[in-house]
Design a protein around this motif. Structure first.
Motif, PDB file in Angstrom:
ATOM      1  N   ALA A  95      29.271  38.967 -60.262  1.00 20.58           N
ATOM      2  CA  ALA A  95      29.814  39.755 -61.464  1.00 20.58           C
ATOM      3  C   ALA A  95      28.897  41.050 -61.713  1.00 20.58           C
ATOM      4  CB  ALA A  95      29.502  38.990 -62.823  1.00 20.58           C
ATOM      5  N   VAL A  96      29.354  42.182 -62.235  1.00 16.37           N
ATOM      6  CA  VAL A  96      28.503  43.218 -62.584  1.00 16.37           C
ATOM      7  C   VAL A  96      28.551  43.609 -63.904  1.00 16.37           C
ATOM      8  CG1 VAL A  96      27.893  45.808 -61.770  1.00 16.37           C
ATOM      9  CG2 VAL A  96      28.629  44.132 -60.221  1.00 16.37           C
ATOM     10  N   ARG A  97      27.753  43.511 -64.649  1.00 14.04           N
ATOM     11  CA  ARG A  97      27.939  43.736 -66.270  1.00 14.04           C
ATOM     12  C   ARG A  97      27.583  45.334 -66.525  1.00 14.04           C
ATOM     13  NH1 ARG A  97      23.539  39.701 -67.600  1.00 14.04           N
ATOM     14  NH2 ARG A  97      22.437  40.528 -65.956  1.00 14.04           N
ATOM     15  N   VAL A  98      28.824  45.907 -66.992  1.00  7.85           N
ATOM     16  CA  VAL A  98      28.547  47.615 -67.107  1.00  7.85           C
ATOM     17  C   VAL A  98      28.538  47.650 -68.544  1.00  7.85           C
ATOM     18  CG1 VAL A  98      29.470  49.845 -66.485  1.00  7.85           C
ATOM     19  CG2 VAL A  98      29.627  47.753 -65.047  1.00  7.85           C
ATOM     20  N   ASN A  99      27.615  48.612 -69.181  1.00  6.53           N
ATOM     21  CA  ASN A  99      27.578  48.783 -70.417  1.00  6.53           C
ATOM     22  C   ASN A  99      27.721  50.292 -70.647  1.00  6.53           C
ATOM     23  OD1 ASN A  99      26.168  49.688 -73.227  1.00  6.53           O
ATOM     24  ND2 ASN A  99      25.325  47.803 -73.323  1.00  6.53           N
ATOM     25  N   VAL A 100      28.909  50.473 -71.489  1.00  3.70           N
ATOM     26  CA  VAL A 100      29.234  51.819 -71.633  1.00  3.70           C
ATOM     27  C   VAL A 100      29.748  52.217 -73.090  1.00  3.70           C
ATOM     28  CG1 VAL A 100      29.913  52.434 -69.321  1.00  3.70           C
ATOM     29  CG2 VAL A 100      31.597  51.540 -70.643  1.00  3.70           C
ATOM     30  N   ARG A 101      29.895  53.313 -73.242  1.00  2.00           N
ATOM     31  CA  ARG A 101      30.466  53.741 -74.611  1.00  2.00           C
ATOM     32  C   ARG A 101      31.850  53.737 -74.793  1.00  2.00           C
ATOM     33  NH1 ARG A 101      27.193  56.372 -78.519  1.00  2.00           N
ATOM     34  NH2 ARG A 101      28.829  57.112 -79.473  1.00  2.00           N
ATOM     35  N   PRO A 102      32.589  53.040 -75.907  1.00  2.00           N
ATOM     36  CA  PRO A 102      34.059  52.869 -75.845  1.00  2.00           C
ATOM     37  C   PRO A 102      34.839  54.112 -75.342  1.00  2.00           C
ATOM     38  CG  PRO A 102      32.877  52.064 -77.813  1.00  2.00           C
ATOM     39  CD  PRO A 102      32.150  52.875 -77.104  1.00  2.00           C
ATOM     40  N   THR A 103      34.850  55.150 -75.849  1.00  2.00           N
ATOM     41  CA  THR A 103      35.421  56.270 -75.380  1.00  2.00           C
ATOM     42  C   THR A 103      35.320  56.759 -73.743  1.00  2.00           C
ATOM     43  OG1 THR A 103      35.324  57.376 -77.808  1.00  2.00           O
ATOM     44  CG2 THR A 103      36.204  58.747 -75.776  1.00  2.00           C
ATOM     45  N   ALA A 144      24.131  50.878 -66.928  1.00  2.00           N
ATOM     46  CA  ALA A 144      24.656  51.386 -68.335  1.00  2.00           C
ATOM     47  C   ALA A 144      24.855  53.013 -67.909  1.00  2.00           C
ATOM     48  CB  ALA A 144      23.633  51.258 -69.389  1.00  2.00           C
ATOM     49  N   ILE A 145      25.766  53.434 -68.779  1.00  2.00           N
ATOM     50  CA  ILE A 145      26.265  54.937 -68.702  1.00  2.00           C
ATOM     51  C   ILE A 145      25.990  55.499 -70.077  1.00  2.00           C
ATOM     52  CG2 ILE A 145      27.662  56.758 -67.851  1.00  2.00           C
ATOM     53  CD1 ILE A 145      28.887  54.751 -66.127  1.00  2.00           C
ATOM     54  N   GLY A 271      21.767  54.072 -65.711  1.00  2.00           N
ATOM     55  CA  GLY A 271      20.446  53.235 -65.624  1.00  2.00           C
ATOM     56  C   GLY A 271      20.948  52.125 -64.746  1.00  2.00           C
ATOM     57  N   LEU A 272      20.043  51.649 -63.788  1.00  5.70           N
ATOM     58  CA  LEU A 272      20.253  50.365 -63.347  1.00  5.70           C
ATOM     59  C   LEU A 272      19.195  49.430 -63.430  1.00  5.70           C
ATOM     60  CD1 LEU A 272      22.218  49.319 -60.919  1.00  5.70           C
ATOM     61  CD2 LEU A 272      20.616  50.271 -59.217  1.00  5.70           C
ATOM     62  N   ALA A 273      19.504  48.181 -63.580  1.00  7.28           N
ATOM     63  CA  ALA A 273      18.661  47.372 -64.253  1.00  7.28           C
ATOM     64  C   ALA A 273      17.638  46.685 -62.930  1.00  7.28           C
ATOM     65  CB  ALA A 273      18.990  45.930 -64.631  1.00  7.28           C
ATOM     66  N   PRO A 274      16.315  46.393 -63.134  1.00  7.27           N
ATOM     67  CA  PRO A 274      15.236  45.989 -62.175  1.00  7.27           C
ATOM     68  C   PRO A 274      15.926  44.810 -61.297  1.00  7.27           C
ATOM     69  CG  PRO A 274      14.203  46.288 -64.266  1.00  7.27           C
ATOM     70  CD  PRO A 274      15.610  46.589 -64.644  1.00  7.27           C
TER      71      PRO A 274
END
Length: 295
Positions: A95-103, A144-145, A271-274
């Motif tokens: 799995a890859v967890r991607v954090n973005v704003r809804p729009t 995250a973006i 941003g990419l997590a360590p």
């Protein structure tokens, strides 16, 4: 016979509110409204038959029953979480967890995801939408973006992503009824605004040297996604980041009547997590390919 369990969503809401002694902070933690927290706690109080909080004008306090229930329910919830985590830790995950704003998720990322899924069917994507800065995220993520370089955890690798600018957009039907040929033409139209981008119109008017432009009226929405949908439905003209309207322009749902009157925005970064997994690195490579295509 096992005892009847209370509604677990209500217990989770109670535990967050008891920990913070605030319904507002509990709502932020769980990404729901203040009213939703209040309703869940009332449901739990009705189930238990006791008041768990003493409610005052600007604050809440646990009652004696609330203290007792929190002392037992809090550790029980933690134990459930730890049990689930221990099982997940034993299970190999791609799995890859991607954090973005809804729009951004709805307008840019999701329309492109079929291509990634087709190329990498073995990678599970977990989309986490949030308006919080990455350094305030309540859940861990791999990538995250966001716009700008502010609000990132110090350990993250931040890389430039999409450049962006805003354009005036509206529906073809609205343009056909009352064409827009210059900034002053907008004076006969409704301008659509978003609380999340509240200064765009005033900044744009200064940028195009039309600071005194006054529209027929304004219509404000909570989020940019609703603004863009209102523009598609012909309610007025909107200022839209070019990254979020490519599919609407390509399909003809929106047109840009003043394409030369653009205003630059701060660019997007990811941003990419360590210790990013190979799957996360694969997703980054795909993002960079999509960025080149978008250009």
């Amino acid at each position: 016979m096992s005892p009847r369990l209370p509604p677990l969503n209500a217990v989770r809401a109670f535990a967050a509110a008891a920990r913070h002694l605030s319904f507002t902070r509990a709502a932020l933690e769980l990404h729901v409204t203040h009213g939703a927290i209040s309703r869940q706690i009332k449901t739990l109080e009705a189930f238990l038959g006791v008041d768990l909080f003493e409610r005052k004008t600007r604050q809440v306090h646990l009652t004696a029953a609330g203290h007792q229930f929190h002392a037992q329910a809090g550790p029980a919830l933690n134990q459930i979480g730890e049990a689930a985590q221990s099982l997940r830790a034993r299970t190999p995950s791609c799995a890859v967890r991607v954090n973005v704003r809804p729009t951004f998720a709805v307008r840019w990322l999701i329309p492109r995801l079929p291509g990634f899924v087709a190329k990498h069917p073995d990678i599970e994507l977990q989309m986490m939408t949030s308006t919080l800065a990455p350094d305030q995220a309540p859940e861990a993520f791999d990538l995250a973006i966001r716009r700008s370089t502010r609000g990132w955890p110090q350990a993250m690798q931040i890389r430039p992503f999409l450049e962006d600018e805003v354009l005036v957009v509206g529906s073809p039907a609205l343009f056909a009824r009352r064409p827009v040929t210059d900034p002053q033409s907008l004076a006969s139209h409704v301008l659509l605004l978003s609380k999340s981008r509240g200064n765009d119109w005033s900044n744009w008017k200064k940028h195009v040297k039309a600071p005194d432009l006054e529209p027929a009226s304004c219509l404000q929405f909570e989020h940019l996604h609703f603004v863009l949908q209102a523009a598609v439905d012909g309610l007025g003209f909107a200022l839209a980041p070019t990254t979020l309207i490519a599919h609407d322009i390509a399909s003809g749902r929106l047109i840009c009547p003043l394409p030369e009157l653009r205003m630059a925005l701060s660019r997007h970064y990811f941003g990419l997590a360590p210790g990013a997994t190979p799957e996360a690195q694969c997703f980054v490579q795909w993002l960079m390919e999509e960025m080149r295509t978008a250009r």
